[in-house]
Each structure stands twice: as C-alpha cells, then as structure tokens.
Design a protein around this motif. Structure first.
Motif, short mmCIF file in Angstrom:
data_model
loop_
_atom_site.label_atom_id
_atom_site.label_comp_id
_atom_site.label_asym_id
_atom_site.label_seq_id
_atom_site.Cartn_x
_atom_site.Cartn_y
_atom_site.Cartn_z
N CYS A 33 0.82 -1.21 0.00
CA CYS A 33 0.00 0.00 0.00
C CYS A 33 0.86 1.26 0.00
O CYS A 33 0.64 2.17 -0.79
N GLN A 77 0.71 3.71 -3.22
CA GLN A 77 0.29 5.12 -3.10
C GLN A 77 1.38 6.05 -3.60
O GLN A 77 1.11 7.04 -4.31
N LYS A 80 -10.22 -0.67 2.85
CA LYS A 80 -9.09 0.00 3.50
C LYS A 80 -7.87 -0.16 2.59
O LYS A 80 -7.47 -1.29 2.28
N LEU A 81 -7.26 0.93 2.19
CA LEU A 81 -6.13 0.86 1.27
C LEU A 81 -4.98 0.04 1.87
O LEU A 81 -4.32 -0.73 1.17
N THR A 82 -4.73 0.21 3.15
CA THR A 82 -3.63 -0.52 3.79
C THR A 82 -3.86 -2.02 3.76
O THR A 82 -2.93 -2.80 3.60
N CYS A 94 -5.90 -3.81 1.61
CA CYS A 94 -6.02 -4.43 0.28
C CYS A 94 -4.76 -4.27 -0.55
O CYS A 94 -4.57 -4.99 -1.54
N GLY A 120 -3.38 -0.90 -1.47
CA GLY A 120 -3.22 0.38 -2.15
C GLY A 120 -4.34 0.77 -3.09
O GLY A 120 -5.40 0.13 -3.14
N LEU A 121 -4.09 1.82 -3.85
CA LEU A 121 -5.09 2.37 -4.76
C LEU A 121 -5.38 1.45 -5.94
O LEU A 121 -6.52 1.39 -6.43
N ALA A 157 -7.79 -1.21 -4.84
CA ALA A 157 -9.00 -0.54 -4.34
C ALA A 157 -9.90 -0.12 -5.49
O ALA A 157 -11.14 -0.27 -5.42
N VAL A 160 -14.85 3.79 1.48
CA VAL A 160 -13.42 3.65 1.75
C VAL A 160 -13.15 4.24 3.12
O VAL A 160 -13.66 5.31 3.45
N CYS A 217 -10.27 4.82 6.58
CA CYS A 217 -8.87 5.11 6.89
C CYS A 217 -8.43 4.32 8.12
O CYS A 217 -9.24 3.68 8.79
N ILE A 224 -6.76 8.61 -0.39
CA ILE A 224 -8.17 8.21 -0.33
C ILE A 224 -9.05 9.22 -1.04
O ILE A 224 -9.98 8.86 -1.78
#
Length: 337
Positions: free
Chosen positions: A94, A98, A250-252, A254, A256-257, A260, A276, A278, A289
């Motif tokens: 992630c 990012q 959650k980006l962390t 999965c 990252g972007l 996601a 989404v 944090c 995000i």
C-alpha cells in the motif's frame, strides 16, 4: 527509482478506543519514491490486529530496495504487479503503491482524480469518528468537533444506551461500528432501536468469518450492514454479496489504490454500496483516499483530523465536510516533517 522510508509516531488528540484495543499514538511509515526530480509519497500505518509494525514494513521493503532502484517505472499498475511478486504484506505494498500513484500523477502533471477521469464536483462527506470512552467523554468529543456525520465506535455492554445519550446532544447522522463485537441476535435487536435513533448503517457487527450469522443479519436487520474486517482483499468482495449491503475498503489492507479501484468496480457490478475507510493515517494517506471520492457512496477519511500534529500538506477537509483538493499533481502531498 530511488526509495526512502520515513517512520513517524503520530500523536492523537484523544485516546482512541475500539472494541479490541486503545492507543494514544499511531506509528506510520511513509514511502518516498523519486524519479527525474519528482517524488511521490505513500503511507501505511502499523496495526497490531494484523501483526504489522513500521519496523516489519521497513525491513521487508528494504529487501527489495535494489530491485526497485533498477526497474523501469511505467505505470502504477505495472509497479503494483511487480510488488505482488515480491512477497510483501499488503500494508507495505500500500505505501509503495500510493507513492507510485502520487509520483505518476506528478510526472503527468495532473491530480490523480483527473488522470482517472473522475469529476470531483460531487462526493460524499467524511464522518468524524468518536472512539469508545465514557459517555461523558464521548459527548465532550462531539461538542469539541461539531460535525454533520459521526461514526460511533461500539462494542460495550451498553451500546444502545450510548447512542441514546449521544442523540440528546446532536441531530447529526450517526453510523455505528461494532468492530466484530456483537452476535447475530444482538445485531438484529440493536438495529431496530438504532434506526429509531437516527443511525444510517452498522459496520462489521460480527466476527469476520461469521458468514452464516451475517446471512441472518442481512435478512432481518432494520439497517444496512457494511463489511470491514470481512472484506480485506479483492477476492472478498464477491463473498460479501448475500451477506452485507456494502463494503468498506481500506487501502492498507487491500494493498493500495490499484486494487481498491478494482474492488470499487467489482462491488458496483454486484450491487454493493462502496465505502473507503482510513486507519488513522496522516494527510499523506488521506489525500490518496480523497482521489477516490467521486466513486464512493460513503467515506471515512478523518484520520488526519484526529491528530495533534500532521506531517504533510495535501487535501484539506473544512468544517461540515467540504474537501479542498490540492492544485498540485498526484495526490497533492508534500511532507512538512
């Protein structure tokens, strides 16, 4: 590409408590990827529930630093494919993903949402999170930060009473997050009372693997239910159909972007609502995000608002939830610490 890792300990304005833990500080790792005079930034916070620390992330990223330095950077998606093959945890991926997106946007000289063709004229506002505390302290936190939308952390033996008392002090919309603390029967019973108290939805009421229990809840709940701990990676989205009304990405968790965005598309195709969330990130992670906002039904991006002191500039969230998107390209992030 040149890579640099920065570790920070973010101090919170208040002790943050959920059903399984409490903390006053949040450790976080910022990855910096530089190429041709431009630097992209990405973030991932530590998390004891998933056995992730800034040290463990830095150690595993360090093992592939030379490979990153030698590779040719084309797109964030290609870079993500490379990272998947390196055996890293999703938290480490992630931070790097990012950073790669931020760098790519800066190379293209466009904000990420414009690179993706998103229109930022319409977007959901973020909730402001009230962690578990004494009812008096929870009321004090609301009064300190008047907001139109609160997420209330629950998981006590008097959850409905908490919401009843909080309701006496505001007409804001509530969301509740039990963080896996309830039973199916408790969830269904609570849902009817919570609906009458102005609650919008219930997030992750049951343990992550209680799929049979979630079937019962989905059939009988008076409120929508949103998956969090039950929806970690892309393959979980399909599982959530028939068990939840929507998912919280959650980006962390999965990676990252890149994943996601695919999860958002998959959820939409399955008729699931999309949120989404944090993990108490600084403005580095929150700005990432924010680039997804036009694609979301709900968002929880108040992490930087919960800090005593931020480490970066980027997206600004004004009173009542208005988002000021940076004019700078990429995620619009610059470190100040």
């Amino acid at each position: 590409m040149k890579i640099q890792l920065k570790k920070y300990q973010l101090e919170l304005k208040h002790t943050f408590s959920i059903s399984r833990e409490s903390h006053d500080f949040q450790d976080t790792l910022v990855a910096c990827l530089s190429l041709n005079g431009k630097t992209g930034y990405g973030e991932a916070t530590s998390n004891p529930y998933y056995n992730i620390s800034t040290a463990s992330m830095a150690e595993e990223i360090g093992t592939i630093e030379n490979r990153i330095a030698e590779m040719e950077f084309t797109t964030p998606e290609a870079f993500h494919d490379f990272l998947i093959g390196q055996g890293l945890t999703n938290f480490s991926i992630c931070a790097l993903d990012q950073a790669a997106h931020d760098l790519y946007g800066k190379i293209q000289n466009k904000p990420l949402h414009r690179v993706w063709g998103y229109n930022t004229e319409k977007y959901p506002i973020t909730n402001y999170t009230i962690g578990i505390a004494t009812i008096e302290k929870m009321v004090e936190k609301m009064q300190e930060k008047p907001w139109p939308l609160y997420k209330i952390k629950l998981g006590t033996n008097h959850d409905v009473a908490i919401i009843k008392t909080l309701r006496e002090h505001t007409d804001a919309t509530f969301r509740v997050d039990a963080n896996c603390a309830w039973t199916p029967e408790e969830t269904i019973e609570n849902s009817y009372q919570l609906k009458e108290l102005g609650v919008e939805f219930i997030e992750q009421p049951l343990k992550a693997d209680n799929w049979e229990g979630m079937k019962k809840v989905l059939a009988k709940s008076a409120l929508p239910v949103i998956a969090d701990e039950s929806c970690i990676v892309e393959s979980d989205v399909e599982k959530c159909r028939g068990h939840f009304h929507g998912i919280n990405i959650k980006l962390t968790k999965c990676g990252g972007l890149t994943p996601a965005r695919r999860m958002i598309e998959k959820a939409r195709s399955l008729g699931l609502k999309v949120m989404v969330g944090c993990m108490t990130e600084s403005t580095v992670g929150i700005s990432a995000i924010a680039q997804l906002l036009p694609q979301l039904d709900y968002v929880d991006m108040d992490g930087a608002m919960l800090l005593k002191k931020d480490i970066a500039t980027g997206v600004i969230i004004e009173d009542h939830g208005k988002v000021i998107f940076p004019k700078q390209p990429g995620s619009g992030v610059a470190l100040i610490a």
